[in-house]
Every structure is written in structure tokens, then in C-alpha cells.
Design an enzyme around this catalytic site. Structure first.
Site, PDB file in Angstrom:
ATOM      1  N   GLN A  45       9.944   6.886  12.167  1.00  0.00           N
ATOM      2  CA  GLN A  45      11.725   6.794  11.706  1.00  0.00           C
ATOM      3  C   GLN A  45      12.266   6.917  10.534  1.00  0.00           C
ATOM      4  O   GLN A  45      12.586   7.529  10.001  1.00  0.00           O
ATOM      5  CB  GLN A  45      12.419   6.535  12.722  1.00  0.00           C
ATOM      6  CG  GLN A  45      13.426   6.222  13.075  1.00  0.00           C
ATOM      7  CD  GLN A  45      14.294   5.150  13.276  1.00  0.00           C
ATOM      8  OE1 GLN A  45      14.774   4.170  12.715  1.00  0.00           O
ATOM      9  NE2 GLN A  45      15.453   4.647  14.190  1.00  0.00           N
ATOM     10  N   SER A  84      19.358   5.462  14.662  1.00  0.00           N
ATOM     11  CA  SER A  84      18.430   4.817  13.417  1.00  0.00           C
ATOM     12  C   SER A  84      18.455   3.554  13.733  1.00  0.00           C
ATOM     13  O   SER A  84      17.327   2.844  15.088  1.00  0.00           O
ATOM     14  CB  SER A  84      19.322   5.052  12.293  1.00  0.00           C
ATOM     15  OG  SER A  84      18.420   4.752  11.208  1.00  0.00           O
ATOM     16  N   LEU A  85      19.269   1.942  13.335  1.00  0.00           N
ATOM     17  CA  LEU A  85      18.691   1.326  14.046  1.00  0.00           C
ATOM     18  C   LEU A  85      18.517   0.563  14.854  1.00  0.00           C
ATOM     19  O   LEU A  85      18.403  -0.414  16.151  1.00  0.00           O
ATOM     20  CB  LEU A  85      19.641   0.069  12.750  1.00  0.00           C
ATOM     21  CG  LEU A  85      19.795  -1.524  13.362  1.00  0.00           C
ATOM     22  CD1 LEU A  85      18.510  -2.517  13.415  1.00  0.00           C
ATOM     23  CD2 LEU A  85      20.772  -2.365  12.880  1.00  0.00           C
ATOM     24  N   ARG A 144      12.413  -4.984   9.495  1.00  0.00           N
ATOM     25  CA  ARG A 144      12.685  -3.335   8.748  1.00  0.00           C
ATOM     26  C   ARG A 144      13.878  -3.397   7.944  1.00  0.00           C
ATOM     27  O   ARG A 144      13.321  -2.898   6.736  1.00  0.00           O
ATOM     28  CB  ARG A 144      13.321  -2.905   9.742  1.00  0.00           C
ATOM     29  CG  ARG A 144      13.531  -1.365   9.971  1.00  0.00           C
ATOM     30  CD  ARG A 144      14.504  -0.982  10.877  1.00  0.00           C
ATOM     31  NE  ARG A 144      14.326   0.750  11.273  1.00  0.00           N
ATOM     32  CZ  ARG A 144      15.882   1.307  10.939  1.00  0.00           C
ATOM     33  NH1 ARG A 144      16.709   0.288  10.637  1.00  0.00           N
ATOM     34  NH2 ARG A 144      16.145   2.249  10.840  1.00  0.00           N
TER      35      ARG A 144
END
Length: 293
Positions: A244, A88-89, A113
């Protein structure tokens, strides 16, 4: 052949990065650069902030990114990676390690984000739950049959899949999956439905920032969350990075695909609790995982 992997949210801890700052002049310079880019002292919150402060999405994401990326950048005995990946991140830290993004550019995107996800979370309440001990296909079918928003969000490892969506959707799915024989369904202490359709507003906001950023061809392959496949084309990397936020993190598939490509040695960069190491070993106990930072 060695792969470097980078953790996402959940890897934060009070005091993170302080030893790096104290021991490395380069790390000190990068932390000061991060503070300048963000317009506030991220380093002070990382070094002195409480656990509660570090749990705020606007702080958590830049903090984890900075810790992982700086850990990698200041390492003196780093072996050139054959491939990188991030959960993810963590994909943003992986992009820095691969040379596709420079540190300040990636940090700006991470900050955008975080703000976008917080905004989407504030606008629409959502939640997530970890489902343990049930086949992925059963979870996928159960979620698809529910009218409320609920989808598979994180394919973490064999027998562990996180679902995400509206509060009603996740509650309904949790009951159904328990009845289907899940060993446990654990509600996660999060305020948003990450990696679900409820993050579409955040994705729309982040898209413009990613499209404007300058991405370079990476020095190695980056396995991305959206499809668990390696990417080297900057335009393709951008497209997958945009997708994503509303797509599942296919971490189980990523590890399996990296292993199939001959990668058996992994280095987890950052995560104090060895978050990814445990997930990787559950995919295959034969895989070797080291820790950096």
C-alpha cells in the site's frame, strides 16, 4: 447490506475522541490501552493538542486510527458489516472492524507506519497535488511521460486524482496538467510523497512488522486500496497492506466495486468532516452514506 468505511489523514481535529472518553467506560479503557501501547499519552494530545501538534505524522496516524477504531468498537447498535474499506491509513481501522487485527496489534503497526513514513519524508523531500476536472487516463499518461518521480497516488472520486512524487516532478506535472485543461491543480500542504516510489524505505521497514503481526481471517470482506478488490485471506491481506505505501489508493474503484457487489449503504466511521461521504456521493449520488462518530 451495509459497508463501513474509515478515513485516513486529514480526518484529525483538536478534541477528537474526548466525548467518547467521557461517555463510554469501554472507550476510556481503550484510550488508556493506546497510551500504554505507545508509551506516551496519545489521548492527551488528541483531547488537548493544537491543530499543529495533530498534523505531525507521528501523532496524526495513531490519533486518526484510535478515533475511528474506538468509535466503531464502542458503538452499541452496530450492524454487522457486509464489507469494510479504509482510505490509506483507514485500512487499519477497517481491519479492526472486520476482526482481522485486534486493537493493540493494529495500533502498533500504525505507529510503526507513521514513524517509517516520517523517516522517509525526512530523507527525501516530496510533495503532492490534487488534480481536479481531468480524466484519470490523461493524468496517468502525463505522469508516465515525466522523467522525475511523479505518479497517481489517490484516485479519490470522479474528477479528483492526487499526484505524488518529487517536488520537481509534481511541479512539472502540475503545469502540464493545467495546460491539458485541468479545472484546478492544488498543491497539498504535505511534507512527503505518500503512495509513491519515494515511500519505498518506509515500505521496507513496515514489511517486517506486518509479517510478524498475527492476522486472523476477517468476519467480512475487506476491500483494499492496492487493487480495490475484496480480500479475506490473511496472507493476501498482509501482502496488499505492505504494498500500500508505494501504490495508489484506488478509492474511486473501491466504491464502484462495492456498489457493483450490491453495497449501496455506507457508514463513515470517525471523520468529523464527512470526508469519505462526499467522495462516495460523487461516485454515485444514489449511494446512501451515514455518519458514525
Amino acid at each position: 447490506m451495509k459497508a463501513y468505511v474509515f478515513p485516513g489523514q486529514g480526518a484529525q481535529f483538536s478534541g477528537m475522541g474526548k466525548s467518547l472518553y467521557d461517555l463510554s467506560p469501554m472507550a476510556k479503557q481503550l484510550f488508556h490501552q493506546a497510551d500504554e501501547v505507545l508509551g506516551y499519552s496519545l489521548s492527551k494530545v488528541m483531547f488537548e493538542g493544537s491543530d499543529e501538534e495533530l498534523k505531525q505524522t507521528r501523532i496524526t496516524q495513531p490519533a486518526i486510527f484510535a478515533h475511528s477504531a474506538i468509535t466503531y468498537l464502542v458503538a452499541t447498535d452496530i450492524e454487522q458489516p457486509t464489507a469494510v474499506a479504509g482510505h490509506s491509513l483507514g485500512e487499519f481501522s477497517a481491519l479492526v472492524a472486520a476482526g482481522a487485527l485486534d486493537f493493540p496489534s493494529a495500533l502498533r503497526l500504525v505507529a510503526e507506519r507513521a514513524e517509517a513514513m516520517q523517516e522517509a519524508t525526512d530523507a527525501t523531500e516530496g510533495t503532492m497535488a490534487a488534480v481536479l476536472g481531468l480524466d484519470d487516463s490523461m493524468i496517468e499518461e502525463a505522469c508516465a511521460a515525466i522523467e522525475e518521480v511523479v505518479v497517481p497516488a489517490n484516485y479519490n472520486t470522479n474528477g479528483q486524482l492526487v499526484i505524488s512524487g518529487s517536488v520537481a516532478g509534481v511541479e512539472k506535472a502540475s503545469k502540464i496538467l493545467t495546460d491539458l485543461g485541468a479545472r484546478r491543480v492544488v498543491a497539498l500542504p504535505v511534507g512527503g510523497a505518500f503512495h509513491s516510489p519515494l515511500m519505498q524505505p518506509a515500505q521496507d521497514r513496515l514489511k517486517a512488522a506486518i509479517e510478524e503481526a498475527r492476522f486472523r481471517p476477517p468476519a467480512c470482506e475487506i476491500y483494499q486500496n492496492v487493487d480495490a478488490q475484496p480480500s479475506t485471506d490473511p496472507d493476501q491481506i498482509k501482502e496488499k497492506l505492505i504494498a500500500q505505501l508505494t501504490s495508489p489508493v484506488r478509492w474511486t474503484q473501491t466504491v464502484a466495486n462495492m456498489q457493483a457487489a450490491g453495497l449501496t449503504d455506507f457508514v463513515e466511521v470517525g471523520g468529523k468532516g464527512k470526508i469519505l461521504a462526499g467522495l462516495i456521493r460523487k461516485v454515485d449520488r444514489a449511494l446512501n452514506v451515514e455518519q458514525l462518530g
